[in-house]
Design a protein around this motif. Structure first.
Motif, PDB file in Angstrom:
ATOM      1  N   LEU A  61       1.180   3.330  11.927  1.00 18.32           N
ATOM      2  CA  LEU A  61       0.526   2.800  10.723  1.00 18.32           C
ATOM      3  C   LEU A  61      -0.876   2.368  11.099  1.00 18.32           C
ATOM      4  O   LEU A  61      -1.059   1.537  12.015  1.00 18.32           O
ATOM      5  N   VAL A  62      -1.873   2.919  10.446  1.00 17.36           N
ATOM      6  CA  VAL A  62      -3.282   2.631  10.734  1.00 17.36           C
ATOM      7  C   VAL A  62      -3.913   2.038   9.478  1.00 17.36           C
ATOM      8  O   VAL A  62      -3.803   2.610   8.376  1.00 17.36           O
ATOM      9  N   LEU A  63      -4.560   0.891   9.631  1.00 17.02           N
ATOM     10  CA  LEU A  63      -5.213   0.199   8.519  1.00 17.02           C
ATOM     11  C   LEU A  63      -6.722   0.288   8.704  1.00 17.02           C
ATOM     12  O   LEU A  63      -7.266  -0.084   9.755  1.00 17.02           O
ATOM     13  N   ASP A  64      -7.385   0.764   7.682  1.00 14.96           N
ATOM     14  CA  ASP A  64      -8.840   0.967   7.699  1.00 14.96           C
ATOM     15  C   ASP A  64      -9.525  -0.299   7.190  1.00 14.96           C
ATOM     16  O   ASP A  64      -9.427  -0.631   6.006  1.00 14.96           O
ATOM     17  N   ASP A  65     -10.218  -0.989   8.085  1.00 15.09           N
ATOM     18  CA  ASP A  65     -10.966  -2.187   7.706  1.00 15.09           C
ATOM     19  C   ASP A  65     -12.465  -1.945   7.741  1.00 15.09           C
ATOM     20  O   ASP A  65     -13.254  -2.873   7.928  1.00 15.09           O
TER      21      ASP A  65
ATOM     22  N   GLU B  81     -10.215   8.658   2.966  1.00 15.18           N
ATOM     23  CA  GLU B  81      -9.330   7.970   2.033  1.00 15.18           C
ATOM     24  C   GLU B  81      -7.979   7.785   2.694  1.00 15.18           C
ATOM     25  O   GLU B  81      -7.765   8.180   3.831  1.00 15.18           O
ATOM     26  N   SER B  82      -7.053   7.174   1.968  1.00 22.11           N
ATOM     27  CA  SER B  82      -5.703   7.008   2.499  1.00 22.11           C
ATOM     28  C   SER B  82      -5.024   8.372   2.583  1.00 22.11           C
ATOM     29  O   SER B  82      -5.069   9.163   1.638  1.00 22.11           O
ATOM     30  N   VAL B  83      -4.391   8.623   3.710  1.00 21.05           N
ATOM     31  CA  VAL B  83      -3.739   9.913   3.908  1.00 21.05           C
ATOM     32  C   VAL B  83      -2.390   9.694   4.585  1.00 21.05           C
ATOM     33  O   VAL B  83      -2.144   8.674   5.246  1.00 21.05           O
ATOM     34  N   SER B  84      -1.521  10.682   4.400  1.00 19.91           N
ATOM     35  CA  SER B  84      -0.258  10.746   5.121  1.00 19.91           C
ATOM     36  C   SER B  84      -0.318  11.953   6.054  1.00 19.91           C
ATOM     37  O   SER B  84      -0.750  13.043   5.641  1.00 19.91           O
ATOM     38  N   LEU B  85       0.117  11.773   7.273  1.00 20.71           N
ATOM     39  CA  LEU B  85       0.008  12.832   8.290  1.00 20.71           C
ATOM     40  C   LEU B  85       1.363  13.012   8.971  1.00 20.71           C
ATOM     41  O   LEU B  85       2.032  12.024   9.319  1.00 20.71           O
ATOM     42  N   ILE B  86       1.755  14.257   9.147  1.00 16.84           N
ATOM     43  CA  ILE B  86       2.947  14.602   9.923  1.00 16.84           C
ATOM     44  C   ILE B  86       2.528  15.559  11.042  1.00 16.84           C
ATOM     45  O   ILE B  86       1.841  16.553  10.784  1.00 16.84           O
ATOM     46  N   HIS B  87       2.940  15.221  12.239  1.00 18.79           N
ATOM     47  CA  HIS B  87       2.510  15.977  13.419  1.00 18.79           C
ATOM     48  C   HIS B  87       3.744  16.464  14.177  1.00 18.79           C
ATOM     49  O   HIS B  87       4.671  15.693  14.454  1.00 18.79           O
ATOM     50  N   TYR B  88       3.748  17.756  14.487  1.00 19.13           N
ATOM     51  CA  TYR B  88       4.793  18.351  15.313  1.00 19.13           C
ATOM     52  C   TYR B  88       4.160  18.935  16.575  1.00 19.13           C
ATOM     53  O   TYR B  88       3.074  19.532  16.522  1.00 19.13           O
ATOM     54  N   ALA B  89       4.852  18.782  17.685  1.00 18.53           N
ATOM     55  CA  ALA B  89       4.502  19.501  18.915  1.00 18.53           C
ATOM     56  C   ALA B  89       5.694  20.370  19.270  1.00 18.53           C
ATOM     57  O   ALA B  89       6.834  19.891  19.340  1.00 18.53           O
TER      58      ALA B  89
ATOM     59  N   GLU C 220      -6.991  -1.673  -0.958  1.00 22.54           N
ATOM     60  CA  GLU C 220      -5.878  -2.511  -1.398  1.00 22.54           C
ATOM     61  C   GLU C 220      -4.569  -2.102  -0.734  1.00 22.54           C
ATOM     62  O   GLU C 220      -3.746  -2.951  -0.393  1.00 22.54           O
ATOM     63  N   ALA C 221      -4.365  -0.802  -0.514  1.00 19.32           N
ATOM     64  CA  ALA C 221      -3.143  -0.336   0.141  1.00 19.32           C
ATOM     65  C   ALA C 221      -3.050  -0.901   1.561  1.00 19.32           C
ATOM     66  O   ALA C 221      -1.966  -1.286   2.019  1.00 19.32           O
ATOM     67  N   ALA C 222      -4.190  -0.989   2.246  1.00 17.68           N
ATOM     68  CA  ALA C 222      -4.187  -1.553   3.597  1.00 17.68           C
ATOM     69  C   ALA C 222      -3.866  -3.040   3.554  1.00 17.68           C
ATOM     70  O   ALA C 222      -3.135  -3.563   4.414  1.00 17.68           O
ATOM     71  N   ARG C 223      -4.395  -3.767   2.546  1.00 18.61           N
ATOM     72  CA  ARG C 223      -4.135  -5.201   2.451  1.00 18.61           C
ATOM     73  C   ARG C 223      -2.652  -5.468   2.194  1.00 18.61           C
ATOM     74  O   ARG C 223      -2.055  -6.363   2.793  1.00 18.61           O
ATOM     75  N   VAL C 224      -2.032  -4.663   1.338  1.00 20.29           N
ATOM     76  CA  VAL C 224      -0.611  -4.849   1.030  1.00 20.29           C
ATOM     77  C   VAL C 224       0.244  -4.524   2.252  1.00 20.29           C
ATOM     78  O   VAL C 224       1.193  -5.250   2.575  1.00 20.29           O
ATOM     79  N   ALA C 225      -0.078  -3.433   2.919  1.00 18.27           N
ATOM     80  CA  ALA C 225       0.718  -3.022   4.077  1.00 18.27           C
ATOM     81  C   ALA C 225       0.599  -4.013   5.228  1.00 18.27           C
ATOM     82  O   ALA C 225       1.548  -4.214   5.996  1.00 18.27           O
TER      83      ALA C 225
END
Length: 442
Positions: free
Chosen positions: A179-183, A29-37, A135-140
């Motif tokens: 930003l990654v869009l899932d098609d 599903e749509s996710v938000s990711l934060i990555h630290y090194a 739909e979120a991918a289409r809008v973005a």
């Protein structure tokens, strides 16, 4: 059947599990990711300390002792994936995305600010990533520039079922954006794609750690090169042979300076390894061009590859310069050895002349010794003849003395030579016994 653990090598289990040590994120599903090194060169304890503090603050179970990877779901809704690498560690927070806001802190909600304060001076990579579907991918897709507004927009079709966009710029909040869009990703493709993207960013930054070292080393190599050129010209100048010892000391000093720079070899070696990982992760994206913007591979070839070429060229220059100094030292040492051999030859020649003069002087002394001994013997003989003449024997002392000169001189010469020959044989026998002590008589 014996116990399998009894049959197995002690390392079998750990090495077999290494293949499954770092599984991909499973996202559907749509996710938000934060990555630290986190890169803490002088604080190796910080990586585990940060994880333990996070587990305590977020009320999640502690990892197993000595673990190098950890994955857990928190009560706050985000999922944590932690990995410990050789030089750095990574913290990846993933949370489902249900609203239309992007690149916010939904993936790190509930984490105290005190935990982030511990990252001061050690946060090496910070990235925000958004994976959108439906739909979120289409809008973005119609507002890419609203979310990613860097000077160069980089994007491509990836994995045959989606698109990835970024600008590789660190924004005022300290994060880079992806930003990654899932098609139509297949199962787990979205998680693999996000992981590859943040690994590209992390390994890219780790590879670039060698660039400041290369720039500083380049200046030092310039100075060493100029000094070496001056010394080589001094070696080739006429009349410079008398300064060979000083030149050798200076060359040795340059060799020490170059060798001191070799301590950066581990950094350059690690940089090459990280570069290979970056290129491998880019290749795994299977990019296809989006008209009007560069792909990730093209962007890296123009911006990342030159920096890596600089690092490689500086290290290659260091090795060439070290080899040149070593050859110069060998050449100068050879010239010093030749000069020493000439000095030894002159010294031996002088010793030979001295020995020859001593031999001539010895012969002269021997002649004088024969004359002196003969004179004293003839004096005694003359006294004896005079005594016999006084006893009325028919002897003419002067005549008898004159006739005795020849035999006396010959006798003195023979005795002198025999004595010298005996002494020489005794001396030779003593030297032979010194050289071959096992042949001495018992």
């Amino acid at each position: 059947m014996p116990n399998p653990e009894y049959l197995d090598h002690p390392l079998r289990g750990a090495l077999a599990a290494e293949l499954h040590a770092r599984p991909f994120l499973k996202l559907a599903e749509s996710v938000s990711l934060i990555h630290y090194a986190v890169f803490a060169e002088h604080k190796p304890w910080l990586h585990e300390a940060l994880l333990q503090r996070l587990c305590r603050d977020a009320k999640i179970p502690d990892p197993a002792e000595g673990a190098t990877h950890y994955s857990v779901q928190s009560p706050c809704g985000w999922h944590l994936k932690w990995e410990r690498h050789a030089e750095f560690s990574t913290f990846t927070f993933v949370s489902p995305r249900s609203d239309k806001e992007l690149f916010d802190d939904v993936a790190i909600q509930g984490i105290p600010a005190n935990w982030f304060a511990q990252l001061a001076g050690s946060r090496f990579v910070a990235s925000r990533m958004e994976l959108l579907a439906g739909e979120a991918a289409r809008v973005a897709r119609g507002a890419i520039r609203h979310w990613i507004d860097g000077p160069i927009l980089v994007g491509s079709n990836v994995l045959g079922g989606g698109q990835a966009f970024c600008d590789w710029c660190v924004r005022p909040d300290g994060f880079t954006r992806f930003l990654v869009l899932d098609d139509g990703f297949r199962e787990e493709q979205g998680g693999r794609l996000l992981q590859r993207l943040y690994e590209i960013e992390t390994y890219r930054m780790m590879a670039l750690l060698a660039l400041p070292v290369a720039r500083q080393m380049s200046h030092e190599l310039d100075e060493i090169h100029m000094s070496l050129q001056a010394l080589m010209q001094g070696m080739d100048a006429e009349g410079a042979e008398g300064d060979d010892s000083q030149l050798l000391v200076k060359l040795t000093h340059l060799a020490v300076r170059v060798e001191s720079l070799a301590g950066s070899g581990a950094r350059f070696s690690a940089s090459r390894a990280y570069e290979k990982l970056v290129l491998a992760r880019i290749h795994e994206l299977r990019e296809e061009r989006i008209e009007g913007m560069p792909t990730i591979q093209e962007f890296m070839e123009r911006r990342f590859a030159p920096a890596m070429d600089t690092c490689r060229s500086v290290w290659a220059r260091h090795e060439v310069l070290a080899a040149r100094i070593a050859r110069a030292v060998d050449l100068l040492r050879t010239r010093v050895n030749l000069a020493q051999e000439r000095d030894v030859t002159r010294l031996l020649g002088g010793m030979e002349r001295t020995a020859r003069n001593q031999l001539h002087l010895q012969h002269a002394v021997e002649g004088l010794s024969v004359a002196a001994i003969s004179y004293y013997v003839l004096s005694l003989v003359a006294a004896a003849f005079k005594a016999l003449h006084v006893l009325s024997l028919p002897i003419q002392p002067e005549l008898a003395e004159g006739l005795a000169i020849g035999p006396v001189v010959m006798a003195v010469i023979v005795i002198t030579r025999r004595t010298r020959s005996r002494l020489l044989k005794r001396s030779a026998g003593t030297e032979t016994n010194d050289i071959h002590p096992l042949k001495q008589p018992i």
